[in-house]
Design a protein around this motif. Structure first.
Motif, PDB file in Angstrom:
ATOM      1  N   LYS A  42      48.576 117.234  34.159  1.00  0.00           N
ATOM      2  CA  LYS A  42      49.798 117.000  35.446  1.00  0.00           C
ATOM      3  C   LYS A  42      48.996 116.233  36.791  1.00  0.00           C
ATOM      4  O   LYS A  42      48.244 116.811  37.138  1.00  0.00           O
ATOM      5  N   PRO A  43      49.554 115.123  37.046  1.00  0.00           N
ATOM      6  CA  PRO A  43      48.898 114.394  38.111  1.00  0.00           C
ATOM      7  C   PRO A  43      49.214 115.213  39.338  1.00  0.00           C
ATOM      8  O   PRO A  43      50.685 115.533  39.559  1.00  0.00           O
ATOM      9  N   LEU A  44      48.245 115.110  40.183  1.00  0.00           N
ATOM     10  CA  LEU A  44      48.684 116.113  41.524  1.00  0.00           C
ATOM     11  C   LEU A  44      49.253 114.938  42.699  1.00  0.00           C
ATOM     12  O   LEU A  44      50.192 115.376  43.552  1.00  0.00           O
ATOM     13  N   ASP A  45      48.664 113.787  42.732  1.00  0.00           N
ATOM     14  CA  ASP A  45      48.776 113.216  44.051  1.00  0.00           C
ATOM     15  C   ASP A  45      49.709 111.818  43.292  1.00  0.00           C
ATOM     16  O   ASP A  45      49.711 110.917  44.274  1.00  0.00           O
ATOM     17  N   GLU A  46      50.342 112.008  42.642  1.00  0.00           N
ATOM     18  CA  GLU A  46      50.868 110.657  42.070  1.00  0.00           C
ATOM     19  C   GLU A  46      51.943 111.052  41.128  1.00  0.00           C
ATOM     20  O   GLU A  46      52.188 111.848  40.477  1.00  0.00           O
ATOM     21  N   GLN A  47      53.109 110.062  41.044  1.00  0.00           N
ATOM     22  CA  GLN A  47      54.128 110.144  40.163  1.00  0.00           C
ATOM     23  C   GLN A  47      53.769 110.285  38.583  1.00  0.00           C
ATOM     24  O   GLN A  47      52.915 109.436  38.322  1.00  0.00           O
TER      25      GLN A  47
END
Length: 118
Positions: A42-47
């Protein structure tokens, strides 16, 4: 509780239908490519969709090719996407940072008698 199970069941059937339509919709594609599901962290700093396109572009060579190959971006129950990939692209995708697993998409048939859900 039953309504949640029914909702999940409907979502799964919907995803299967979307993938089936994508597989049968474009016969001009190479016969060696097939729809795969790519599970990612799951990306943390991105859509999520932007992350999925960036990951796909790293294998396909451009953002435009990635957007064209992307069929669906999974954001809720799991993180990942479905895309049409060749065997070589599947192998390369499996090596990308953040990619957990790449599996072929399968269409499943439900078997039950009319009026009976198991």
């Amino acid at each position: 509780m039953e309504s949640k199970i029914f909702l999940i069941f409907c979502l799964i059937i919907g995803f299967c239908c979307l993938i089936e339509m994508a597989e049968s919709g474009d016969s001009s594609k190479s016969s060696s490519s097939a729809v795969h599901i790519v599970y990612t962290e799951k990306p943390l700093d991105e859509q999520p969709e932007a992350y999925h396109i960036r990951t796909l572009a790293s294998v396909l060579g451009s953002e435009e090719a990635a957007k064209k190959a992307l069929i669906y971006s999974y954001k809720t129950a799991a993180s990942g996407f479905s895309a049409r990939l060749t065997p070589e692209q599947v192998e390369e995708m499996s090596k990308q940072p953040g990619v957990l697993q790449v599996v072929p998409s399968r269409t499943l048939q439900l078997h039950s008698a009319p009026g009976k859900l198991h």
